[in-house]
Motif scaffolding. Structure first.
Motif, PDB file in Angstrom:
ATOM      1  N   THR A   1      20.813 -14.662   7.654  1.00 48.16           N
ATOM      2  CA  THR A   1      20.586 -14.631   6.220  1.00 48.16           C
ATOM      3  C   THR A   1      19.657 -13.482   5.863  1.00 48.16           C
ATOM      4  N   ARG A   2      20.078 -12.662   4.937  1.00 45.78           N
ATOM      5  CA  ARG A   2      19.202 -11.594   4.427  1.00 45.78           C
ATOM      6  C   ARG A   2      18.309 -12.211   3.368  1.00 45.78           C
ATOM      7  N   ILE A   3      17.036 -11.855   3.415  1.00 45.07           N
ATOM      8  CA  ILE A   3      16.109 -12.325   2.389  1.00 45.07           C
ATOM      9  C   ILE A   3      15.362 -11.143   1.799  1.00 45.07           C
ATOM     10  N   GLU A   4      14.922 -11.303   0.582  1.00 48.98           N
ATOM     11  CA  GLU A   4      14.063 -10.319  -0.073  1.00 48.98           C
ATOM     12  C   GLU A   4      12.728 -10.989  -0.335  1.00 48.98           C
ATOM     13  N   MET A   5      11.666 -10.274   0.024  1.00 49.81           N
ATOM     14  CA  MET A   5      10.320 -10.819  -0.152  1.00 49.81           C
ATOM     15  C   MET A   5       9.506  -9.878  -1.029  1.00 49.81           C
ATOM     16  N   TYR A   6       8.620 -10.467  -1.804  1.00 46.49           N
ATOM     17  CA  TYR A   6       7.766  -9.694  -2.693  1.00 46.49           C
ATOM     18  C   TYR A   6       6.376  -9.527  -2.070  1.00 46.49           C
ATOM     19  N   PRO A   7       6.046  -8.288  -1.641  1.00 48.36           N
ATOM     20  CA  PRO A   7       4.710  -8.043  -1.091  1.00 48.36           C
ATOM     21  C   PRO A   7       3.734  -7.738  -2.223  1.00 48.36           C
ATOM     22  N   CYS A   8       2.612  -8.424  -2.230  1.00 49.12           N
ATOM     23  CA  CYS A   8       1.673  -8.208  -3.339  1.00 49.12           C
ATOM     24  C   CYS A   8       0.843  -6.945  -3.155  1.00 49.12           C
ATOM     25  N   GLN A   9       0.736  -6.411  -1.952  1.00 46.77           N
ATOM     26  CA  GLN A   9      -0.116  -5.246  -1.737  1.00 46.77           C
ATOM     27  C   GLN A   9       0.629  -4.108  -1.023  1.00 46.77           C
TER      28      GLN A   9
ATOM     29  N   PRO B   1      11.232 -22.353  -5.990  1.00 45.39           N
ATOM     30  CA  PRO B   1      12.194 -21.427  -6.604  1.00 45.39           C
ATOM     31  C   PRO B   1      12.168 -21.445  -8.133  1.00 45.39           C
ATOM     32  N   LEU B   2      11.652 -22.504  -8.712  1.00 42.12           N
ATOM     33  CA  LEU B   2      11.575 -22.587 -10.169  1.00 42.12           C
ATOM     34  C   LEU B   2      10.283 -21.981 -10.723  1.00 42.12           C
ATOM     35  N   SER B   3       9.427 -21.483  -9.845  1.00 45.08           N
ATOM     36  CA  SER B   3       8.174 -20.889 -10.303  1.00 45.08           C
ATOM     37  C   SER B   3       8.426 -19.499 -10.887  1.00 45.08           C
ATOM     38  N   GLU B   4       7.386 -18.879 -11.384  1.00 46.52           N
ATOM     39  CA  GLU B   4       7.513 -17.551 -12.001  1.00 46.52           C
ATOM     40  C   GLU B   4       7.613 -16.433 -10.975  1.00 46.52           C
ATOM     41  N   ILE B   5       7.374 -16.733  -9.699  1.00 42.07           N
ATOM     42  CA  ILE B   5       7.469 -15.711  -8.654  1.00 42.07           C
ATOM     43  C   ILE B   5       8.946 -15.405  -8.448  1.00 42.07           C
ATOM     44  N   VAL B   6       9.302 -14.128  -8.496  1.00 43.19           N
ATOM     45  CA  VAL B   6      10.713 -13.728  -8.518  1.00 43.19           C
ATOM     46  C   VAL B   6      11.367 -13.634  -7.145  1.00 43.19           C
ATOM     47  N   ALA B   7      10.581 -13.540  -6.098  1.00 42.36           N
ATOM     48  CA  ALA B   7      11.119 -13.471  -4.743  1.00 42.36           C
ATOM     49  C   ALA B   7      10.130 -14.173  -3.821  1.00 42.36           C
ATOM     50  N   THR B   8      10.557 -14.440  -2.618  1.00 46.33           N
ATOM     51  CA  THR B   8       9.671 -15.083  -1.657  1.00 46.33           C
ATOM     52  C   THR B   8       8.454 -14.204  -1.420  1.00 46.33           C
ATOM     53  N   PRO B   9       7.256 -14.719  -1.640  1.00 44.16           N
ATOM     54  CA  PRO B   9       6.059 -13.894  -1.452  1.00 44.16           C
ATOM     55  C   PRO B   9       5.737 -13.687   0.023  1.00 44.16           C
ATOM     56  N   ILE B  10       5.190 -12.506   0.318  1.00 51.92           N
ATOM     57  CA  ILE B  10       4.717 -12.213   1.674  1.00 51.92           C
ATOM     58  C   ILE B  10       3.358 -11.538   1.582  1.00 51.92           C
ATOM     59  N   ASP B  11       2.453 -11.989   2.427  1.00 53.64           N
ATOM     60  CA  ASP B  11       1.120 -11.418   2.548  1.00 53.64           C
ATOM     61  C   ASP B  11       1.159 -10.491   3.760  1.00 53.64           C
ATOM     62  N   LEU B  12       1.280  -9.181   3.521  1.00 57.45           N
ATOM     63  CA  LEU B  12       1.401  -8.208   4.612  1.00 57.45           C
ATOM     64  C   LEU B  12       0.093  -8.051   5.375  1.00 57.45           C
ATOM     65  N   SER B  13       0.200  -7.927   6.694  1.00 54.36           N
ATOM     66  CA  SER B  13      -0.972  -7.619   7.508  1.00 54.36           C
ATOM     67  C   SER B  13      -0.835  -6.249   8.153  1.00 54.36           C
ATOM     68  N   LYS B  14       0.407  -5.756   8.276  1.00 60.88           N
ATOM     69  CA  LYS B  14       0.644  -4.447   8.887  1.00 60.88           C
ATOM     70  C   LYS B  14       1.989  -3.928   8.407  1.00 60.88           C
ATOM     71  N   ILE B  15       2.055  -2.618   8.197  1.00 60.30           N
ATOM     72  CA  ILE B  15       3.339  -2.018   7.831  1.00 60.30           C
ATOM     73  C   ILE B  15       3.427  -0.629   8.440  1.00 60.30           C
ATOM     74  N   LYS B  16       4.601  -0.322   8.984  1.00 57.72           N
ATOM     75  CA  LYS B  16       4.893   1.005   9.549  1.00 57.72           C
ATOM     76  C   LYS B  16       6.127   1.524   8.834  1.00 57.72           C
ATOM     77  N   ILE B  17       6.153   2.831   8.566  1.00 59.44           N
ATOM     78  CA  ILE B  17       7.316   3.428   7.928  1.00 59.44           C
ATOM     79  C   ILE B  17       8.024   4.347   8.917  1.00 59.44           C
ATOM     80  N   LYS B  18       9.323   4.471   8.743  1.00 64.67           N
ATOM     81  CA  LYS B  18      10.139   5.338   9.587  1.00 64.67           C
ATOM     82  C   LYS B  18       9.736   6.781   9.344  1.00 64.67           C
TER      83      LYS B  18
END
Length: 133
Positions: free
Chosen positions: A82-90, A113-130
């Motif tokens: 399953t593909r999911i989309e998550m909303y990172p706050c930072q 899912p009925l809340s005002e948040i538009v996608a599954t929230p994620i609290d990022l701790s690390k991110i790397k870009i290609k």
């Protein structure tokens, strides 16, 4: 004589030490990703953690339904097809590029899912870009 002996031993020690050194490649260079440094905040602390992602592959996608400045992380949910989309706050500014390949770690939060948040929230701790260079 002691001076020369000390010099020769020192020189040999340097040669041995330097010949044993290898150039080390950092993991982010080896796999083609560069870690982005940013100040992480404790986002969505009031929401229960549903899953923890560690070094997960994904990509940044510009939201098709929200304003132009909303970017989401798209990935496969672990152990499912399953593909999911998550909303990172930072999400760091340099990561706000549509279709940017990333590796990330963070806590996916449960939300109603009925809340005002538009996608599954994620609290990022690390991110790397290609690194495309």
């Amino acid at each position: 004589m002691k001076k020369y002996l000390f010099l020769i031993v020192s020189l040999l020690a340097c040669i041995v030490a330097l010949s044993g050194c290898e150039e080390k490649v950092l993991p982010e260079e080896k796999d083609g990703f560069v870690e982005i440094t940013y100040t992480a905040t404790d986002c969505y602390s009031d929401l229960k953690t549903e899953h923890i992602f560690v070094e997960m592959n994904g990509r940044i996608v510009k939201s098709r339904f929200l304003s132009d400045d909303v970017y989401l992380i798209e990935t496969n949910y672990p152990d499912e097809n399953t593909r999911i989309e998550m909303y990172p706050c930072q999400l760091p500014e340099e990561c706000r590029i549509d279709n940017l390949e990333i590796k990330f770690s963070g806590k996916m939060k449960y939300h109603n899912p009925l809340s005002e948040i538009v996608a599954t929230p994620i609290d990022l701790s690390k991110i790397k870009i290609k690194d495309y260079h």
